[in-house]
Design a protein around this motif. Sequence first.
Motif: not given
Length: 338
Positions: A12, A17, A19, A122, A124-125, A144, A165, A282
């Motif tokens: 994940t 994706q 958190t 990367r 997070g959402y 995300n 994304g 995500g």
Amino acid sequence: MKTPLSKEMLFTYFSGQATILQKQLIEEWLAGQESQEMYFEWLQEWENSHPQFLPDVDSAFERMQELLEAEEYKEEQAAVASRTGDIRNGFGTLGRWAAAAVVISGFTAYLFRDVVFYENYRTGYAENRTLALPDGSTVALHPNSGLKMLRWGFGWFNRDVALEGEASFVVTHRADNQPFTVHTPDHGKVTVLGTEFFVYSREKGTQVVLSKGKVRISSPEMAAPLDMEPGEKASIESTGEIDIQPLTTTERANPASWQEHHFRFDHTSLFDVTRELHSVFGLQTVIDDPSLAARQVTGTFKARQADELLSVLAEMLEMTVEVRSGKVYLVPDSLDTN
């Protein structure tokens, strides 16, 4: 004793994706040596199952060899050698240790070549991040989303990046006209020289909006690439076909609207709404109350982040949004969760 992390949680994280809480757990878990070894093992497994683009290693080494064989480089190294010869002769043992270290380093690089070759970014959402690339270009990563690029040699070997994304790009033009290429998971390519554009690449497909400059977009199913002009948007369908349309009057007047997600629901259950949130952002959502999951939503909503849409839904459906253990729980306001 720390609780071991599951492979699913790391996957994940690799997919962008995770958190904020999950990232903290992974950071703590990585404090152990065994955890680091497992991390790289699972990272390589994940990247092997999610190929994006591969560097032209042979071409890169050929260019490096050309540089080493250049007369200017040889003369420079000879001058350095004449100045440091005595120092090197006095540290022969150190030189042998250095050679051994190079061998070990090379072996490690072979085992973890994906980690060595690539830099991964990367979000997070609910996270946005702006990146300054070595060539002077900038990338604004949206929630995300993930960006993958060469760790070294970017702007020399190539200017290729892989996007999962959404991101906005401002690309610097090079004197040698070196192209800047964005690779998407559906094997599409967006190639530019110097421009401003926005790329959306999710499960539903890929969209490109061009603000300035010129973009060439391609997919494996198209016989020839198509060129975009400023004020146009292109979609790569699931079939691989590319459709280019002019921006609407509203989109031209408000460029920020490109980056808004338009959610259209027609008597859609909250359960299906959460599936859409997962597809776009995500977001891992849990609804334990069946009656809440069955509540329906109708209307068109705009949201750049999941939090914006969740806050509207919470008011409409009289529910509470809670974040627990890295997941988002939706509960009716009348339900006592204590």
